[in-house]
Design a protein around this motif. Sequence first.
Motif, PDB file in Angstrom:
ATOM      1  N   ASP A   1     -13.442   2.041 -16.806  1.00 11.32           N
ATOM      2  CA  ASP A   1     -13.988   2.670 -15.768  1.00 11.32           C
ATOM      3  C   ASP A   1     -13.169   2.993 -14.763  1.00 11.32           C
ATOM      4  OD1 ASP A   1     -16.323   2.687 -17.293  1.00 11.32           O
ATOM      5  OD2 ASP A   1     -17.156   1.045 -16.364  1.00 11.32           O
ATOM      6  N   LEU A   2     -12.324   1.727 -14.343  1.00 17.23           N
ATOM      7  CA  LEU A   2     -11.352   2.034 -13.226  1.00 17.23           C
ATOM      8  C   LEU A   2     -10.168   3.102 -13.432  1.00 17.23           C
ATOM      9  CD1 LEU A   2     -10.727   0.925 -10.488  1.00 17.23           C
ATOM     10  CD2 LEU A   2      -9.483  -0.933 -11.304  1.00 17.23           C
ATOM     11  N   ARG A   3      -9.896   3.157 -14.764  1.00 18.29           N
ATOM     12  CA  ARG A   3      -8.883   4.143 -15.016  1.00 18.29           C
ATOM     13  C   ARG A   3      -9.567   5.525 -15.184  1.00 18.29           C
ATOM     14  NH1 ARG A   3      -6.705   6.832 -19.426  1.00 18.29           N
ATOM     15  NH2 ARG A   3      -4.347   6.724 -19.376  1.00 18.29           N
ATOM     16  N   ARG A   4     -10.850   5.618 -15.543  1.00 17.21           N
ATOM     17  CA  ARG A   4     -11.202   6.931 -15.679  1.00 17.21           C
ATOM     18  C   ARG A   4     -11.592   7.339 -14.122  1.00 17.21           C
ATOM     19  NH1 ARG A   4     -13.892   5.237 -20.268  1.00 17.21           N
ATOM     20  NH2 ARG A   4     -15.707   4.093 -19.310  1.00 17.21           N
ATOM     21  N   ALA A   5     -11.944   6.574 -13.202  1.00 13.31           N
ATOM     22  CA  ALA A   5     -12.134   6.918 -11.938  1.00 13.31           C
ATOM     23  C   ALA A   5     -10.735   7.336 -11.060  1.00 13.31           C
ATOM     24  CB  ALA A   5     -12.698   5.774 -11.022  1.00 13.31           C
ATOM     25  N   ILE A   6      -9.761   7.182 -11.470  1.00 11.88           N
ATOM     26  CA  ILE A   6      -8.356   7.452 -10.991  1.00 11.88           C
ATOM     27  C   ILE A   6      -7.643   8.385 -11.860  1.00 11.88           C
ATOM     28  CG2 ILE A   6      -6.475   6.624  -9.564  1.00 11.88           C
ATOM     29  CD1 ILE A   6      -7.844   3.923  -9.403  1.00 11.88           C
TER      30      ILE A   6
ATOM     31  N   PHE B   1       0.763  -1.225  -0.135  1.00 10.40           N
ATOM     32  CA  PHE B   1       0.081  -0.090   0.085  1.00 10.40           C
ATOM     33  C   PHE B   1       0.744   1.283   0.066  1.00 10.40           C
ATOM     34  CE2 PHE B   1      -3.170  -2.790   1.005  1.00 10.40           C
ATOM     35  CZ  PHE B   1      -4.490  -2.482   0.073  1.00 10.40           C
ATOM     36  N   GLY B   2       2.159   1.233   0.023  1.00 12.28           N
ATOM     37  CA  GLY B   2       3.038   2.358   0.207  1.00 12.28           C
ATOM     38  C   GLY B   2       3.357   2.809  -1.300  1.00 12.28           C
ATOM     39  N   LYS B   3       2.892   1.775  -2.189  1.00 12.65           N
ATOM     40  CA  LYS B   3       3.050   2.234  -3.593  1.00 12.65           C
ATOM     41  C   LYS B   3       1.944   3.471  -4.260  1.00 12.65           C
ATOM     42  CE  LYS B   3       5.502  -2.071  -4.907  1.00 12.65           C
ATOM     43  NZ  LYS B   3       5.429  -3.067  -5.540  1.00 12.65           N
ATOM     44  N   ARG B   4       2.140   4.146  -4.974  1.00 17.03           N
ATOM     45  CA  ARG B   4       1.312   5.110  -5.487  1.00 17.03           C
ATOM     46  C   ARG B   4       0.214   4.491  -6.152  1.00 17.03           C
ATOM     47  NH1 ARG B   4       2.350  10.442  -9.495  1.00 17.03           N
ATOM     48  NH2 ARG B   4       0.287  11.282  -8.846  1.00 17.03           N
ATOM     49  N   TRP B   5      -1.037   4.928  -6.059  1.00 14.42           N
ATOM     50  CA  TRP B   5      -2.135   4.346  -6.614  1.00 14.42           C
ATOM     51  C   TRP B   5      -2.763   3.187  -5.945  1.00 14.42           C
ATOM     52  CZ3 TRP B   5      -3.187   8.308  -9.415  1.00 14.42           C
ATOM     53  CH2 TRP B   5      -2.162   8.821 -10.050  1.00 14.42           C
ATOM     54  N   THR B   6      -2.150   2.308  -5.229  1.00 16.90           N
ATOM     55  CA  THR B   6      -2.593   1.207  -4.726  1.00 16.90           C
ATOM     56  C   THR B   6      -3.990   1.288  -3.927  1.00 16.90           C
ATOM     57  OG1 THR B   6      -0.496  -0.012  -4.961  1.00 16.90           O
ATOM     58  CG2 THR B   6      -2.190  -1.045  -3.625  1.00 16.90           C
ATOM     59  N   GLY B   7      -3.969   2.085  -2.748  1.00 18.78           N
ATOM     60  CA  GLY B   7      -5.050   2.411  -2.093  1.00 18.78           C
ATOM     61  C   GLY B   7      -6.254   2.903  -2.864  1.00 18.78           C
ATOM     62  N   LEU B   8      -6.089   3.719  -3.862  1.00 17.20           N
ATOM     63  CA  LEU B   8      -7.067   4.252  -4.605  1.00 17.20           C
ATOM     64  C   LEU B   8      -7.862   3.263  -5.380  1.00 17.20           C
ATOM     65  CD1 LEU B   8      -5.603   7.667  -5.867  1.00 17.20           C
ATOM     66  CD2 LEU B   8      -7.366   7.463  -4.066  1.00 17.20           C
ATOM     67  N   ILE B   9      -6.935   2.290  -5.702  1.00 17.68           N
ATOM     68  CA  ILE B   9      -7.517   1.259  -6.581  1.00 17.68           C
ATOM     69  C   ILE B   9      -8.421   0.296  -5.722  1.00 17.68           C
ATOM     70  CG2 ILE B   9      -7.111  -0.726  -7.941  1.00 17.68           C
ATOM     71  CD1 ILE B   9      -4.360   0.719  -9.009  1.00 17.68           C
ATOM     72  N   VAL B  10      -7.861   0.112  -4.756  1.00 16.09           N
ATOM     73  CA  VAL B  10      -8.717  -0.659  -3.805  1.00 16.09           C
ATOM     74  C   VAL B  10     -10.023  -0.025  -3.288  1.00 16.09           C
ATOM     75  CG1 VAL B  10      -8.780  -1.879  -1.427  1.00 16.09           C
ATOM     76  CG2 VAL B  10      -6.709  -2.058  -2.894  1.00 16.09           C
ATOM     77  N   ALA B  11      -9.821   1.214  -2.879  1.00 20.69           N
ATOM     78  CA  ALA B  11     -11.003   2.064  -2.368  1.00 20.69           C
ATOM     79  C   ALA B  11     -12.140   1.961  -3.579  1.00 20.69           C
ATOM     80  CB  ALA B  11     -10.602   3.601  -1.945  1.00 20.69           C
ATOM     81  N   THR B  12     -11.760   2.259  -4.626  1.00 22.89           N
ATOM     82  CA  THR B  12     -12.446   2.460  -6.003  1.00 22.89           C
ATOM     83  C   THR B  12     -13.334   1.123  -6.184  1.00 22.89           C
ATOM     84  OG1 THR B  12     -11.085   4.244  -7.135  1.00 22.89           O
ATOM     85  CG2 THR B  12     -12.586   3.044  -8.536  1.00 22.89           C
ATOM     86  N   LEU B  13     -12.743  -0.266  -5.681  1.00 22.09           N
ATOM     87  CA  LEU B  13     -13.360  -1.263  -5.897  1.00 22.09           C
ATOM     88  C   LEU B  13     -14.142  -1.636  -4.812  1.00 22.09           C
ATOM     89  CD1 LEU B  13     -10.264  -3.312  -7.271  1.00 22.09           C
ATOM     90  CD2 LEU B  13     -12.459  -2.667  -8.664  1.00 22.09           C
ATOM     91  N   MET B  14     -14.086  -0.938  -3.848  1.00 19.70           N
ATOM     92  CA  MET B  14     -14.898  -1.434  -2.426  1.00 19.70           C
ATOM     93  C   MET B  14     -16.401  -1.543  -2.901  1.00 19.70           C
ATOM     94  SD  MET B  14     -13.720  -1.799   0.345  1.00 19.70           S
ATOM     95  CE  MET B  14     -11.790  -2.169   0.713  1.00 19.70           C
ATOM     96  N   PRO B  15     -17.099  -0.607  -3.681  1.00 23.49           N
ATOM     97  CA  PRO B  15     -18.584  -0.746  -3.610  1.00 23.49           C
ATOM     98  C   PRO B  15     -18.920  -1.908  -4.769  1.00 23.49           C
ATOM     99  CG  PRO B  15     -17.738   1.476  -4.118  1.00 23.49           C
ATOM    100  CD  PRO B  15     -16.643   0.690  -4.188  1.00 23.49           C
ATOM    101  N   GLY B  16     -18.021  -2.498  -5.432  1.00 20.65           N
ATOM    102  CA  GLY B  16     -18.291  -3.623  -6.318  1.00 20.65           C
ATOM    103  C   GLY B  16     -17.119  -3.782  -7.540  1.00 20.65           C
ATOM    104  N   PRO B  17     -17.588  -4.679  -8.443  1.00 19.41           N
ATOM    105  CA  PRO B  17     -16.641  -4.906  -9.549  1.00 19.41           C
ATOM    106  C   PRO B  17     -16.634  -3.629 -10.577  1.00 19.41           C
ATOM    107  CG  PRO B  17     -18.236  -6.705  -9.363  1.00 19.41           C
ATOM    108  CD  PRO B  17     -18.728  -5.791  -8.514  1.00 19.41           C
ATOM    109  N   VAL B  18     -15.444  -3.275 -11.091  1.00 20.52           N
ATOM    110  CA  VAL B  18     -15.441  -2.248 -11.956  1.00 20.52           C
ATOM    111  C   VAL B  18     -14.682  -2.606 -13.169  1.00 20.52           C
ATOM    112  CG1 VAL B  18     -14.513   0.023 -12.309  1.00 20.52           C
ATOM    113  CG2 VAL B  18     -15.315  -0.597  -9.923  1.00 20.52           C
ATOM    114  N   TYR B  19     -15.062  -2.057 -14.412  1.00 15.27           N
ATOM    115  CA  TYR B  19     -14.415  -2.559 -15.664  1.00 15.27           C
ATOM    116  C   TYR B  19     -12.975  -1.805 -15.631  1.00 15.27           C
ATOM    117  CZ  TYR B  19     -18.453  -4.668 -17.529  1.00 15.27           C
ATOM    118  OH  TYR B  19     -19.536  -5.803 -17.398  1.00 15.27           O
ATOM    119  N   PHE B  20     -12.089  -2.249 -16.364  1.00 19.27           N
ATOM    120  CA  PHE B  20     -10.476  -1.826 -16.627  1.00 19.27           C
ATOM    121  C   PHE B  20     -11.049  -0.373 -16.894  1.00 19.27           C
ATOM    122  CE2 PHE B  20      -6.893  -0.349 -18.335  1.00 19.27           C
ATOM    123  CZ  PHE B  20      -5.770  -0.852 -17.847  1.00 19.27           C
TER     124      PHE B  20
END
Length: 135
Positions: A44-49, A23-42
């Motif tokens: 859409d994930l890129r647009r969300a971050i 989690f010390g790597k940039r983006w990792t926490g944001l990716i996990v947080a974005t996936l919390m509500p449910g599945p996300v297409y690649f």
Amino acid sequence: MANHGEQACRKADEGIARVFQLFGKRWTGLIVATLMPGPVYFADLRRAIPGISERMLSERLTELGEAGLILREVDAGPPLRVSYRLTEAGNALEPSLAELGRWAATHLNDGAPCSGGPGRLPLDAADATGGASAG
């Protein structure tokens, strides 16, 4: 040679060290947080971050998959689409991430550095008592 007693023997908790290796790597926490509500297409994930490149997103998703925190699922399509979702282990991070969010809301000023000065973290107890810095 000077003996620094307990300060010299102090070590970071191994579990915390492993968490921050990932989690010390940039983006990792944001990716996990974005996936919390449910599945996300690649896509859409890129647009969300904002600011993450496709290559970096792919690398981080691979690392999270190897750590057992996410699953990659391919929808045959057409068109072929890839989505990502958290595993049980990934979902178990929700209370910790929520607490970190609350901490940030209280202690971080609109994304500004911590209150210890420009780019400096506040002093911890060891620093305040003149403890040696483990650099």
